[in-house]
Design a protein around this motif. Structure first.
Motif, mmCIF file in Angstrom:
data_model
loop_
_atom_site.group_PDB
_atom_site.id
_atom_site.type_symbol
_atom_site.label_atom_id
_atom_site.label_comp_id
_atom_site.label_asym_id
_atom_site.label_seq_id
_atom_site.Cartn_x
_atom_site.Cartn_y
_atom_site.Cartn_z
ATOM 1 N N LEU A 79 53.761 12.541 94.899
ATOM 2 C CA LEU A 79 52.644 11.659 94.556
ATOM 3 C C LEU A 79 51.311 12.383 94.496
ATOM 4 C CD1 LEU A 79 53.645 8.575 96.744
ATOM 5 C CD2 LEU A 79 53.983 8.880 94.286
ATOM 6 N N THR A 80 51.223 13.599 95.049
ATOM 7 C CA THR A 80 49.940 14.311 95.070
ATOM 8 C C THR A 80 49.919 15.536 94.178
ATOM 9 O OG1 THR A 80 50.653 15.551 97.041
ATOM 10 C CG2 THR A 80 49.396 13.519 97.405
ATOM 11 N N ASP A 81 51.081 16.106 93.855
ATOM 12 C CA ASP A 81 51.105 17.295 92.998
ATOM 13 C C ASP A 81 50.618 16.933 91.595
ATOM 14 O OD1 ASP A 81 52.965 19.075 90.950
ATOM 15 O OD2 ASP A 81 52.193 20.203 92.658
ATOM 16 N N ALA A 82 49.774 17.780 91.019
ATOM 17 C CA ALA A 82 49.163 17.476 89.728
ATOM 18 C C ALA A 82 50.206 17.379 88.624
ATOM 19 C CB ALA A 82 48.121 18.548 89.383
ATOM 20 N N LEU A 84 53.428 16.717 88.917
ATOM 21 C CA LEU A 84 54.276 15.550 89.127
ATOM 22 C C LEU A 84 53.533 14.258 88.795
ATOM 23 C CD1 LEU A 84 56.104 16.629 92.389
ATOM 24 C CD2 LEU A 84 57.065 16.480 90.096
ATOM 25 N N ARG A 85 52.248 14.207 89.164
ATOM 26 C CA ARG A 85 51.450 13.029 88.799
ATOM 27 C C ARG A 85 51.358 12.895 87.284
ATOM 28 N NH1 ARG A 85 47.459 14.414 92.584
ATOM 29 N NH2 ARG A 85 46.067 14.912 90.843
ATOM 30 N N HIS A 86 51.221 14.031 86.604
ATOM 31 C CA HIS A 86 51.170 13.990 85.143
ATOM 32 C C HIS A 86 52.491 13.485 84.557
ATOM 33 C CE1 HIS A 86 51.361 15.630 80.995
ATOM 34 N NE2 HIS A 86 50.077 15.328 80.991
ATOM 35 N N SER A 87 53.618 13.867 85.177
ATOM 36 C CA SER A 87 54.901 13.372 84.687
ATOM 37 C C SER A 87 55.045 11.874 84.914
ATOM 38 C CB SER A 87 56.046 14.119 85.378
ATOM 39 O OG SER A 87 56.097 13.800 86.757
ATOM 40 N N VAL A 88 54.504 11.365 86.030
ATOM 41 C CA VAL A 88 54.517 9.916 86.266
ATOM 42 C C VAL A 88 53.673 9.209 85.217
ATOM 43 C CG1 VAL A 88 53.866 8.092 87.882
ATOM 44 C CG2 VAL A 88 54.955 10.171 88.732
ATOM 45 N N LEU A 257 54.732 20.862 76.074
ATOM 46 C CA LEU A 257 53.588 20.271 75.361
ATOM 47 C C LEU A 257 53.156 18.946 75.981
ATOM 48 C CD1 LEU A 257 54.832 20.952 71.721
ATOM 49 C CD2 LEU A 257 53.252 22.339 73.079
ATOM 50 N N GLY A 258 53.304 18.848 77.306
ATOM 51 C CA GLY A 258 52.837 17.648 78.008
ATOM 52 C C GLY A 258 53.723 16.431 77.860
ATOM 53 N N THR A 259 55.000 16.600 77.523
ATOM 54 C CA THR A 259 55.893 15.456 77.339
ATOM 55 C C THR A 259 56.891 15.288 78.484
ATOM 56 O OG1 THR A 259 57.463 16.811 76.089
ATOM 57 C CG2 THR A 259 55.750 15.672 74.839
ATOM 58 N N ASN A 261 58.514 13.827 81.354
ATOM 59 C CA ASN A 261 58.444 12.604 82.147
ATOM 60 C C ASN A 261 59.112 12.831 83.492
ATOM 61 O OD1 ASN A 261 61.024 12.826 81.167
ATOM 62 N ND2 ASN A 261 61.227 10.690 80.555
ATOM 63 N N LEU A 262 59.191 11.792 84.301
ATOM 64 C CA LEU A 262 59.699 11.961 85.665
ATOM 65 C C LEU A 262 61.179 12.364 85.696
ATOM 66 C CD1 LEU A 262 58.618 11.897 88.475
ATOM 67 C CD2 LEU A 262 59.143 9.465 88.624
ATOM 68 N N PRO A 263 62.065 11.767 84.880
ATOM 69 C CA PRO A 263 63.458 12.252 84.889
ATOM 70 C C PRO A 263 63.575 13.721 84.499
ATOM 71 C CG PRO A 263 63.367 10.089 83.891
ATOM 72 C CD PRO A 263 61.952 10.532 84.098
ATOM 73 N N TYR A 264 62.776 14.184 83.533
ATOM 74 C CA TYR A 264 62.841 15.597 83.164
ATOM 75 C C TYR A 264 62.295 16.469 84.295
ATOM 76 C CZ TYR A 264 62.626 19.849 80.419
ATOM 77 O OH TYR A 264 62.821 21.135 79.967
ATOM 78 N N THR A 265 61.288 15.991 85.010
ATOM 79 C CA THR A 265 60.770 16.733 86.152
ATOM 80 C C THR A 265 61.815 16.846 87.253
ATOM 81 O OG1 THR A 265 58.536 15.952 85.636
ATOM 82 C CG2 THR A 265 58.896 16.828 87.832
ATOM 83 N N VAL A 266 62.593 15.783 87.446
ATOM 84 C CA VAL A 266 63.701 15.852 88.403
ATOM 85 C C VAL A 266 64.687 16.933 87.977
ATOM 86 C CG1 VAL A 266 65.647 14.580 89.373
ATOM 87 C CG2 VAL A 266 63.440 13.442 89.079
ATOM 88 N N TYR A 267 64.988 16.982 86.696
ATOM 89 C CA TYR A 267 65.904 18.006 86.173
ATOM 90 C C TYR A 267 65.345 19.408 86.411
ATOM 91 C CZ TYR A 267 67.636 21.151 82.533
ATOM 92 O OH TYR A 267 68.113 22.236 81.851
ATOM 93 N N GLN A 268 64.050 19.589 86.127
ATOM 94 C CA GLN A 268 63.450 20.905 86.341
ATOM 95 C C GLN A 268 63.474 21.300 87.816
ATOM 96 O OE1 GLN A 268 59.549 20.500 84.423
ATOM 97 N NE2 GLN A 268 60.131 22.188 83.067
ATOM 98 N N SER A 269 63.139 20.365 88.691
ATOM 99 C CA SER A 269 63.101 20.683 90.120
ATOM 100 C C SER A 269 64.484 21.010 90.664
ATOM 101 C CB SER A 269 62.505 19.510 90.907
ATOM 102 O OG SER A 269 61.198 19.212 90.462
#
Length: 312
Positions: A79-82, A84-88, A257-259, A261-269
Protein backbone atom coordinates in the motif's frame (compact mmCIF):
# COMPACT_ATOMS: atom_id res chain seq x y z
CA UNK A 1 -77.79 -42.16 2.22
CA UNK A 2 -75.57 -41.89 5.17
CA UNK A 3 -72.25 -40.12 5.02
CA UNK A 4 -69.37 -42.13 6.26
CA UNK A 5 -66.31 -40.51 7.65
CA UNK A 6 -62.94 -42.12 7.75
CA UNK A 7 -60.97 -41.49 10.86
CA UNK A 8 -57.36 -40.46 10.35
CA UNK A 9 -54.88 -43.24 10.78
CA UNK A 10 -52.94 -42.61 13.90
CA UNK A 11 -49.22 -43.03 13.78
CA UNK A 12 -48.32 -45.91 15.98
CA UNK A 13 -45.35 -45.61 18.32
CA UNK A 14 -43.60 -48.44 16.46
CA UNK A 15 -43.93 -46.65 13.08
CA UNK A 16 -42.70 -43.37 14.58
CA UNK A 17 -39.74 -45.15 16.05
CA UNK A 18 -38.82 -46.62 12.62
CA UNK A 19 -38.88 -43.16 10.93
CA UNK A 20 -35.35 -41.59 10.79
CA UNK A 21 -34.93 -38.32 12.66
CA UNK A 22 -35.21 -35.04 10.74
CA UNK A 23 -31.50 -34.25 11.11
CA UNK A 24 -30.54 -37.61 9.61
CA UNK A 25 -32.93 -37.08 6.66
CA UNK A 26 -31.43 -33.63 6.06
CA UNK A 27 -27.91 -35.05 5.96
CA UNK A 28 -29.08 -37.81 3.61
CA UNK A 29 -30.30 -35.20 1.10
CA UNK A 30 -27.05 -33.23 1.36
CA UNK A 31 -24.75 -36.25 1.12
CA UNK A 32 -24.51 -36.27 -2.73
CA UNK A 33 -23.16 -32.70 -2.60
CA UNK A 34 -20.40 -33.47 -0.10
CA UNK A 35 -17.81 -34.73 -2.64
CA UNK A 36 -18.19 -31.54 -4.70
CA UNK A 37 -17.96 -29.43 -1.54
CA UNK A 38 -14.81 -31.22 -0.37
CA UNK A 39 -13.24 -30.89 -3.83
CA UNK A 40 -14.00 -27.15 -3.93
CA UNK A 41 -12.49 -26.61 -0.47
CA UNK A 42 -9.34 -28.55 -1.36
CA UNK A 43 -8.87 -26.81 -4.72
CA UNK A 44 -9.77 -23.23 -3.75
CA UNK A 45 -9.78 -22.63 -0.02
CA UNK A 46 -6.67 -24.51 1.09
CA UNK A 47 -4.42 -22.69 -1.44
CA UNK A 48 -5.91 -19.38 -0.33
CA UNK A 49 -5.22 -20.20 3.32
CA UNK A 50 -1.63 -21.08 2.39
CA UNK A 51 -1.31 -17.80 0.46
CA UNK A 52 -2.68 -15.90 3.44
CA UNK A 53 -0.12 -17.51 5.78
CA UNK A 54 2.78 -16.82 3.38
CA UNK A 55 1.71 -13.16 3.09
CA UNK A 56 2.76 -12.62 6.73
CA UNK A 57 6.34 -13.77 6.07
CA UNK A 58 9.39 -12.16 4.53
CA UNK A 59 9.93 -15.08 2.16
CA UNK A 60 12.28 -14.97 -0.81
CA UNK A 61 12.39 -18.17 -2.83
CA UNK A 62 16.12 -17.73 -3.46
CA UNK A 63 16.82 -17.72 0.29
CA UNK A 64 14.24 -20.11 1.80
CA UNK A 65 16.12 -20.51 5.10
CA UNK A 66 16.07 -16.76 5.71
CA UNK A 67 12.29 -16.46 5.88
CA UNK A 68 10.85 -14.80 8.98
CA UNK A 69 7.49 -13.66 10.28
CA UNK A 70 6.89 -9.95 9.62
CA UNK A 71 3.19 -9.53 10.34
CA UNK A 72 1.52 -6.91 8.15
CA UNK A 73 4.76 -5.48 6.73
CA UNK A 74 4.08 -6.97 3.29
CA UNK A 75 0.63 -5.39 3.18
CA UNK A 76 2.10 -2.09 4.35
CA UNK A 77 4.66 -2.27 1.55
CA UNK A 78 2.00 -3.05 -1.04
CA UNK A 79 0.00 0.00 0.00
CA UNK A 80 2.97 2.38 0.39
CA UNK A 81 5.40 1.35 -2.36
CA UNK A 82 5.20 3.78 -5.28
CA UNK A 83 5.29 1.10 -7.99
CA UNK A 84 2.68 -1.01 -6.25
CA UNK A 85 0.45 2.01 -5.67
CA UNK A 86 0.77 2.82 -9.36
CA UNK A 87 -0.30 -0.73 -10.24
CA UNK A 88 -3.37 -0.35 -7.99
CA UNK A 89 -4.22 2.93 -9.70
CA UNK A 90 -3.72 1.33 -13.13
CA UNK A 91 -6.04 -1.52 -12.12
CA UNK A 92 -8.78 0.92 -11.08
CA UNK A 93 -8.35 3.04 -14.20
CA UNK A 94 -8.40 0.00 -16.48
CA UNK A 95 -11.48 -1.42 -14.78
CA UNK A 96 -13.51 1.80 -14.83
CA UNK A 97 -12.64 2.64 -18.45
CA UNK A 98 -13.39 -0.84 -19.80
CA UNK A 99 -16.62 -1.28 -17.83
CA UNK A 100 -18.06 2.12 -18.79
CA UNK A 101 -17.14 1.80 -22.47
CA UNK A 102 -18.48 -1.76 -22.64
CA UNK A 103 -21.74 -0.74 -20.98
CA UNK A 104 -22.36 2.14 -23.39
CA UNK A 105 -21.51 0.11 -26.50
CA UNK A 106 -23.41 -2.93 -25.20
CA UNK A 107 -26.49 -0.79 -24.55
CA UNK A 108 -26.38 0.67 -28.08
CA UNK A 109 -26.04 -2.78 -29.64
CA UNK A 110 -28.79 -4.21 -27.42
CA UNK A 111 -31.17 -1.42 -28.47
CA UNK A 112 -30.40 -2.15 -32.13
CA UNK A 113 -30.87 -5.91 -31.75
CA UNK A 114 -34.13 -5.41 -29.85
CA UNK A 115 -35.70 -4.34 -33.15
CA UNK A 116 -36.85 -6.87 -35.71
CA UNK A 117 -34.97 -6.93 -39.01
CA UNK A 118 -33.88 -9.49 -41.56
CA UNK A 119 -30.76 -11.38 -40.54
CA UNK A 120 -30.98 -10.41 -36.85
CA UNK A 121 -29.95 -13.90 -35.75
CA UNK A 122 -26.81 -13.83 -37.89
CA UNK A 123 -25.88 -10.35 -36.66
CA UNK A 124 -26.41 -11.39 -33.05
CA UNK A 125 -24.18 -14.44 -33.51
CA UNK A 126 -21.40 -12.36 -35.07
CA UNK A 127 -21.58 -9.80 -32.26
CA UNK A 128 -21.36 -12.50 -29.59
CA UNK A 129 -18.27 -14.09 -31.20
CA UNK A 130 -15.62 -11.80 -29.56
CA UNK A 131 -16.70 -12.91 -26.10
CA UNK A 132 -16.14 -16.55 -27.06
CA UNK A 133 -12.53 -16.00 -28.10
CA UNK A 134 -9.87 -17.22 -25.65
CA UNK A 135 -8.48 -14.12 -23.83
CA UNK A 136 -4.86 -14.80 -24.81
CA UNK A 137 -5.87 -15.36 -28.43
CA UNK A 138 -7.86 -12.12 -28.41
CA UNK A 139 -4.88 -10.20 -27.04
CA UNK A 140 -2.58 -11.74 -29.67
CA UNK A 141 -5.11 -10.84 -32.36
CA UNK A 142 -5.11 -7.19 -31.34
CA UNK A 143 -1.34 -7.05 -30.88
CA UNK A 144 -0.33 -8.55 -34.22
CA UNK A 145 -3.31 -8.22 -36.57
CA UNK A 146 -4.44 -4.73 -35.58
CA UNK A 147 -1.68 -2.88 -33.71
CA UNK A 148 1.45 -3.97 -35.58
CA UNK A 149 2.99 -0.80 -37.10
CA UNK A 150 4.26 -2.63 -40.20
CA UNK A 151 1.49 -4.98 -41.28
CA UNK A 152 -1.35 -4.22 -38.86
CA UNK A 153 -4.87 -3.58 -40.12
CA UNK A 154 -5.19 -0.16 -38.46
CA UNK A 155 -2.06 1.23 -40.11
CA UNK A 156 -3.09 -0.43 -43.36
CA UNK A 157 -6.34 1.53 -43.37
CA UNK A 158 -4.52 4.73 -42.46
CA UNK A 159 -2.00 4.14 -45.26
CA UNK A 160 -4.88 3.66 -47.70
CA UNK A 161 -6.27 7.11 -46.86
CA UNK A 162 -2.85 8.73 -46.59
CA UNK A 163 -2.79 9.00 -42.80
CA UNK A 164 0.08 8.60 -40.30
CA UNK A 165 1.56 5.26 -39.29
CA UNK A 166 1.71 5.33 -35.47
CA UNK A 167 3.04 2.61 -33.20
CA UNK A 168 -0.18 2.08 -31.27
CA UNK A 169 1.27 0.08 -28.37
CA UNK A 170 4.20 2.45 -27.80
CA UNK A 171 2.17 5.66 -28.18
CA UNK A 172 -1.01 4.66 -26.32
CA UNK A 173 -0.20 1.50 -24.34
CA UNK A 174 -3.01 1.64 -21.77
CA UNK A 175 -5.56 2.58 -24.41
CA UNK A 176 -4.38 -0.38 -26.51
CA UNK A 177 -5.07 -2.77 -23.62
CA UNK A 178 -8.43 -1.13 -22.88
CA UNK A 179 -9.57 -1.37 -26.50
CA UNK A 180 -8.91 -5.11 -26.64
CA UNK A 181 -10.84 -5.68 -23.39
CA UNK A 182 -13.73 -3.47 -24.51
CA UNK A 183 -13.95 -5.45 -27.76
CA UNK A 184 -14.15 -8.69 -25.79
CA UNK A 185 -16.59 -7.57 -23.06
CA UNK A 186 -19.05 -5.52 -25.09
CA UNK A 187 -20.90 -8.69 -26.27
CA UNK A 188 -21.30 -9.78 -22.65
CA UNK A 189 -22.90 -6.46 -21.75
CA UNK A 190 -25.05 -6.64 -24.87
CA UNK A 191 -26.44 -10.05 -23.90
CA UNK A 192 -27.34 -8.97 -20.37
CA UNK A 193 -28.96 -5.72 -21.50
CA UNK A 194 -30.78 -7.44 -24.37
CA UNK A 195 -32.28 -9.86 -21.86
CA UNK A 196 -33.38 -6.86 -19.81
CA UNK A 197 -34.94 -5.17 -22.84
CA UNK A 198 -36.89 -8.28 -23.76
CA UNK A 199 -38.27 -8.57 -20.21
CA UNK A 200 -39.95 -5.16 -20.33
CA UNK A 201 -43.71 -4.82 -19.92
CA UNK A 202 -44.82 -4.26 -23.51
CA UNK A 203 -48.30 -3.18 -22.47
CA UNK A 204 -46.80 -0.33 -20.46
CA UNK A 205 -44.75 0.78 -23.47
CA UNK A 206 -47.76 0.63 -25.79
CA UNK A 207 -49.78 2.67 -23.30
CA UNK A 208 -47.03 5.30 -23.24
CA UNK A 209 -47.03 5.45 -27.05
CA UNK A 210 -50.82 5.88 -27.08
CA UNK A 211 -50.43 8.78 -24.64
CA UNK A 212 -48.05 10.45 -27.11
CA UNK A 213 -44.68 9.69 -25.52
CA UNK A 214 -41.69 9.89 -27.85
CA UNK A 215 -39.03 7.20 -28.19
CA UNK A 216 -36.60 9.25 -26.09
CA UNK A 217 -39.19 9.75 -23.33
CA UNK A 218 -39.95 6.01 -23.30
CA UNK A 219 -36.25 5.21 -23.10
CA UNK A 220 -35.57 7.76 -20.36
CA UNK A 221 -38.58 7.13 -18.12
CA UNK A 222 -39.39 3.46 -18.76
CA UNK A 223 -36.53 1.56 -20.39
CA UNK A 224 -33.59 3.02 -18.49
CA UNK A 225 -35.12 2.57 -15.00
CA UNK A 226 -36.02 -0.99 -15.94
CA UNK A 227 -32.44 -1.67 -17.09
CA UNK A 228 -30.85 -0.28 -13.92
CA UNK A 229 -30.48 -3.70 -12.27
CA UNK A 230 -29.12 -5.22 -15.47
CA UNK A 231 -26.62 -2.38 -15.87
CA UNK A 232 -25.45 -2.91 -12.29
CA UNK A 233 -25.16 -6.66 -12.81
CA UNK A 234 -23.13 -6.29 -16.01
CA UNK A 235 -20.83 -3.70 -14.45
CA UNK A 236 -20.19 -5.80 -11.34
CA UNK A 237 -19.55 -9.06 -13.19
CA UNK A 238 -17.20 -7.39 -15.66
CA UNK A 239 -15.39 -5.61 -12.83
CA UNK A 240 -14.71 -8.93 -11.09
CA UNK A 241 -12.96 -10.21 -14.19
CA UNK A 242 -11.11 -7.06 -15.22
CA UNK A 243 -9.73 -6.46 -11.72
CA UNK A 244 -8.10 -9.90 -12.05
CA UNK A 245 -7.17 -9.55 -15.74
CA UNK A 246 -3.67 -10.69 -16.59
CA UNK A 247 -3.82 -11.95 -20.18
CA UNK A 248 -4.21 -8.66 -22.05
CA UNK A 249 -1.56 -6.79 -20.05
CA UNK A 250 0.94 -9.64 -20.27
CA UNK A 251 0.37 -10.32 -23.97
CA UNK A 252 0.10 -6.80 -25.41
CA UNK A 253 2.54 -4.72 -23.34
CA UNK A 254 4.25 -7.22 -20.97
CA UNK A 255 3.40 -4.81 -18.16
CA UNK A 256 5.63 -2.08 -19.58
CA UNK A 257 4.94 1.57 -20.41
CA UNK A 258 2.91 2.07 -17.23
CA UNK A 259 0.33 -0.66 -17.91
CA UNK A 260 1.27 -3.07 -15.09
CA UNK A 261 -1.87 -3.74 -13.08
CA UNK A 262 -2.01 -5.51 -9.72
CA UNK A 263 -2.25 -9.10 -11.08
CA UNK A 264 0.78 -8.46 -13.31
CA UNK A 265 2.63 -7.00 -10.32
CA UNK A 266 1.86 -10.18 -8.40
CA UNK A 267 3.35 -12.15 -11.30
CA UNK A 268 6.47 -9.98 -11.33
CA UNK A 269 6.96 -10.24 -7.57
CA UNK A 270 6.50 -14.00 -7.53
CA UNK A 271 8.13 -15.27 -10.71
CA UNK A 272 10.77 -12.60 -11.37
CA UNK A 273 11.70 -11.16 -7.97
CA UNK A 274 10.88 -14.44 -6.17
CA UNK A 275 9.29 -12.45 -3.33
CA UNK A 276 6.70 -14.99 -2.24
CA UNK A 277 5.50 -13.04 0.79
CA UNK A 278 5.05 -9.75 -1.05
CA UNK A 279 3.33 -11.42 -4.00
CA UNK A 280 1.01 -13.30 -1.65
CA UNK A 281 0.03 -10.06 0.12
CA UNK A 282 -0.77 -8.39 -3.21
CA UNK A 283 -2.74 -11.47 -4.28
CA UNK A 284 -4.77 -11.42 -1.06
CA UNK A 285 -5.66 -7.77 -1.70
CA UNK A 286 -6.85 -8.70 -5.21
CA UNK A 287 -9.01 -11.48 -3.76
CA UNK A 288 -10.48 -9.15 -1.13
CA UNK A 289 -11.36 -6.58 -3.79
CA UNK A 290 -12.96 -9.28 -5.93
CA UNK A 291 -14.99 -10.58 -2.97
CA UNK A 292 -16.29 -7.08 -2.23
CA UNK A 293 -17.40 -6.64 -5.84
CA UNK A 294 -18.86 -10.17 -5.95
CA UNK A 295 -20.92 -9.47 -2.82
CA UNK A 296 -22.63 -6.54 -4.52
CA UNK A 297 -23.09 -8.66 -7.67
CA UNK A 298 -24.84 -11.40 -5.68
CA UNK A 299 -27.15 -8.84 -4.11
CA UNK A 300 -28.09 -7.51 -7.53
CA UNK A 301 -28.75 -11.04 -8.83
CA UNK A 302 -30.90 -11.81 -5.79
CA UNK A 303 -32.93 -8.64 -6.29
CA UNK A 304 -33.43 -9.53 -9.97
CA UNK A 305 -34.72 -12.99 -9.02
CA UNK A 306 -37.07 -11.48 -6.44
CA UNK A 307 -38.46 -9.07 -9.03
CA UNK A 308 -39.03 -11.88 -11.53
CA UNK A 309 -40.76 -14.04 -8.90
CA UNK A 310 -43.01 -11.18 -7.77
CA UNK A 311 -43.84 -10.38 -11.41
CA UNK A 312 -44.76 -14.01 -12.12
Amino acid sequence: MTATTTAPIATTPARAARRPPARLRAWATRAPLLPALVFMIVVTQLPFVATLVISFFDWNALYPKARRFTGFDNYRQVLTDADLRHSVWTTLLLTVAVVLASLVLGLVLALLLDRRFRGRGVVRTLLIAPFLVVPVAAALLWKHVLYNPEYGLLNGLLHYVGGPQPDWISNTPLLAVEASLVWQWTPFMMLILLAGLQSRDQQQIEAARVDGASDWQIFRHLTLPHLRRYLELGALLASIYIVQNFDAVFTITSGGLGTANLPYTVYQSFYQAHENGLASAAGVLVVIGSIVIATFALRVVSSLFREEVSRA
